[in-house]
Design a protein around this motif. Structure first.
Motif, PDB file in Angstrom:
ATOM      1  N   ASP A   1      -7.936  11.298   7.408  1.00 19.86           N
ATOM      2  CA  ASP A   1      -7.024  11.705   8.474  1.00 19.86           C
ATOM      3  C   ASP A   1      -6.739  13.200   8.411  1.00 19.86           C
ATOM      4  OD1 ASP A   1      -6.145   9.004   9.678  1.00 19.86           O
ATOM      5  OD2 ASP A   1      -5.875   8.716   7.524  1.00 19.86           O
TER       6      ASP A   1
ATOM      7  N   SER B   1     -11.488   0.303   1.732  1.00 21.66           N
ATOM      8  CA  SER B   1     -10.384  -0.664   1.796  1.00 21.66           C
ATOM      9  C   SER B   1      -9.104  -0.006   2.309  1.00 21.66           C
ATOM     10  CB  SER B   1     -10.149  -1.297   0.422  1.00 21.66           C
ATOM     11  OG  SER B   1      -9.674  -0.348  -0.525  1.00 21.66           O
TER      12      SER B   1
ATOM     13  N   ILE C   1     -16.536   4.825  10.291  1.00 22.54           N
ATOM     14  CA  ILE C   1     -15.190   5.227  10.688  1.00 22.54           C
ATOM     15  C   ILE C   1     -14.914   6.590  10.063  1.00 22.54           C
ATOM     16  CG2 ILE C   1     -14.145   4.076   8.689  1.00 22.54           C
ATOM     17  CD1 ILE C   1     -11.712   3.448  10.405  1.00 22.54           C
TER      18      ILE C   1
ATOM     19  N   SER D   1       0.858  -1.187   0.000  1.00 20.86           N
ATOM     20  CA  SER D   1       0.000   0.000   0.000  1.00 20.86           C
ATOM     21  C   SER D   1       0.890   1.232   0.000  1.00 20.86           C
ATOM     22  CB  SER D   1      -0.905   0.028   1.238  1.00 20.86           C
ATOM     23  OG  SER D   1      -1.751  -1.093   1.287  1.00 20.86           O
TER      24      SER D   1
ATOM     25  N   ARG E   1      -9.062   2.521   4.481  1.00 17.43           N
ATOM     26  CA  ARG E   1      -9.259   2.692   5.925  1.00 17.43           C
ATOM     27  C   ARG E   1      -9.045   1.372   6.650  1.00 17.43           C
ATOM     28  NH1 ARG E   1      -7.673   6.751   6.953  1.00 17.43           N
ATOM     29  NH2 ARG E   1      -8.937   7.392   8.720  1.00 17.43           N
ATOM     30  N   ALA E   2      -9.547   0.281   6.057  1.00 14.07           N
ATOM     31  CA  ALA E   2      -9.391  -1.031   6.687  1.00 14.07           C
ATOM     32  C   ALA E   2      -7.918  -1.440   6.752  1.00 14.07           C
ATOM     33  CB  ALA E   2     -10.191  -2.073   5.912  1.00 14.07           C
ATOM     34  N   ALA E   3      -7.125  -1.002   5.768  1.00 17.24           N
ATOM     35  CA  ALA E   3      -5.699  -1.341   5.730  1.00 17.24           C
ATOM     36  C   ALA E   3      -4.855  -0.386   6.557  1.00 17.24           C
ATOM     37  CB  ALA E   3      -5.211  -1.335   4.281  1.00 17.24           C
ATOM     38  N   GLY E   4      -5.475   0.647   7.125  1.00 12.02           N
ATOM     39  CA  GLY E   4      -4.742   1.593   7.952  1.00 12.02           C
ATOM     40  C   GLY E   4      -3.907   2.592   7.169  1.00 12.02           C
ATOM     41  N   VAL E   5      -4.233   2.786   5.888  1.00 11.49           N
ATOM     42  CA  VAL E   5      -3.489   3.735   5.062  1.00 11.49           C
ATOM     43  C   VAL E   5      -4.011   5.154   5.325  1.00 11.49           C
ATOM     44  CG1 VAL E   5      -2.928   4.445   2.697  1.00 11.49           C
ATOM     45  CG2 VAL E   5      -3.144   2.003   3.267  1.00 11.49           C
ATOM     46  N   PRO E   6      -3.139   6.104   5.655  1.00 11.45           N
ATOM     47  CA  PRO E   6      -3.594   7.485   5.852  1.00 11.45           C
ATOM     48  C   PRO E   6      -4.225   8.044   4.577  1.00 11.45           C
ATOM     49  CG  PRO E   6      -1.384   7.185   6.741  1.00 11.45           C
ATOM     50  CD  PRO E   6      -1.707   5.946   5.966  1.00 11.45           C
TER      51      PRO E   6
END
Length: 228
Positions: free
Chosen positions: A133, A97, A129, A3, A99-104
């Motif tokens: 960010d 997807s 959510i 990512s 947000r689920a992967a934690g990508v800013p």
């Protein structure tokens, strides 16, 4: 890495299909003042800083202050949105997807803070959510797109280097801003065919795209740069 370090989305015409609302509001303003407003005039304002667009109307004979023109257009777009957000194909799914992967993720738009707040709240309710960010609105910037300032502001808020991030845009103006900020820039044509702009990675749609596809775009750009 599967990512990118961050993804920066344009709003109008990229995440949400609001371009028809903007164009209809501009058409009404032009018609009210007897201005011959063509499809080329519409296309010229896609992605442009709202105050720059207002000055275009003033130059064409609209006897209003720029702030008043912006307030009128924004009000009509907000009214047209109602409580719904007409998403572009695949856009919300890709956002979810990421947000689920934690990508800013940042939103970088020439729309005003009032529109950003509406979109952010509606997407938060839909996704369960916070969708972004960081957000940069048109009225946050001294210089709007195509100047790199909006994207540079977003990168600073995220604390991410441009070389490791991706921007997603639908307009020539927005893509020029992202490219000038040093971002890998994916163009998804909508009201205009942004794929014609040199340096833009062309995707016909966001449908079916994943965080890994975004990272691949960075790697492709890096590979092309190394061979140049």
């Amino acid at each position: 890495m599967t990512s990118p370090a961050a993804v920066l989305f344009d709003l109008d015409g990229t995440l949400i299909d609001t371009e028809p609302l903007w164009m209809a509001a501009e058409d009404r303003l032009a018609a009210e003042h007897g201005i011959d407003w063509t499809a080329d005039d519409q296309a010229a304002l896609v992605g442009v800083d709202l105050w720059d667009g207002a000055r275009t109307f003033i130059a064409r004979g609209v006897p209003m202050e720029a702030d008043a023109i912006v307030a009128r257009l924004v009000g009509e777009v907000l009214e047209g949105l109602g409580g719904d957000l007409p998403a572009r194909p695949g856009a919300i799914e890709l956002l979810a997807s990421l947000r689920a992967a934690g990508v800013p993720v940042a939103l970088v738009t020439m729309s005003t803070r009032a529109i950003v707040d509406r979109v952010e709240a509606t997407l938060a309710a839909r996704l369960g959510i916070a969708p972004f960010d960081a957000t940069v609105a048109g009225d946050d910037c001294e210089r709007g797109k195509p100047d790199p300032e909006p994207y540079e502001r977003a990168l600073a808020l995220l604390g991410v280097e441009a070389s490791r991030a991706v921007a997603v845009e639908d307009s020539f103006t927005g893509a020029r801003s992202a490219l000038a900020a040093g971002l890998t820039t994916i163009g998804v044509p909508h009201a205009v065919d942004v794929s014609q702009l040199p340096g833009v990675v062309h995707w016909p749609s966001l449908a079916g795209r994943t965080p890994a596809d975004l990272q691949a775009a960075i790697e492709e750009r890096d590979a092309l740069g190394a061979r140049a």
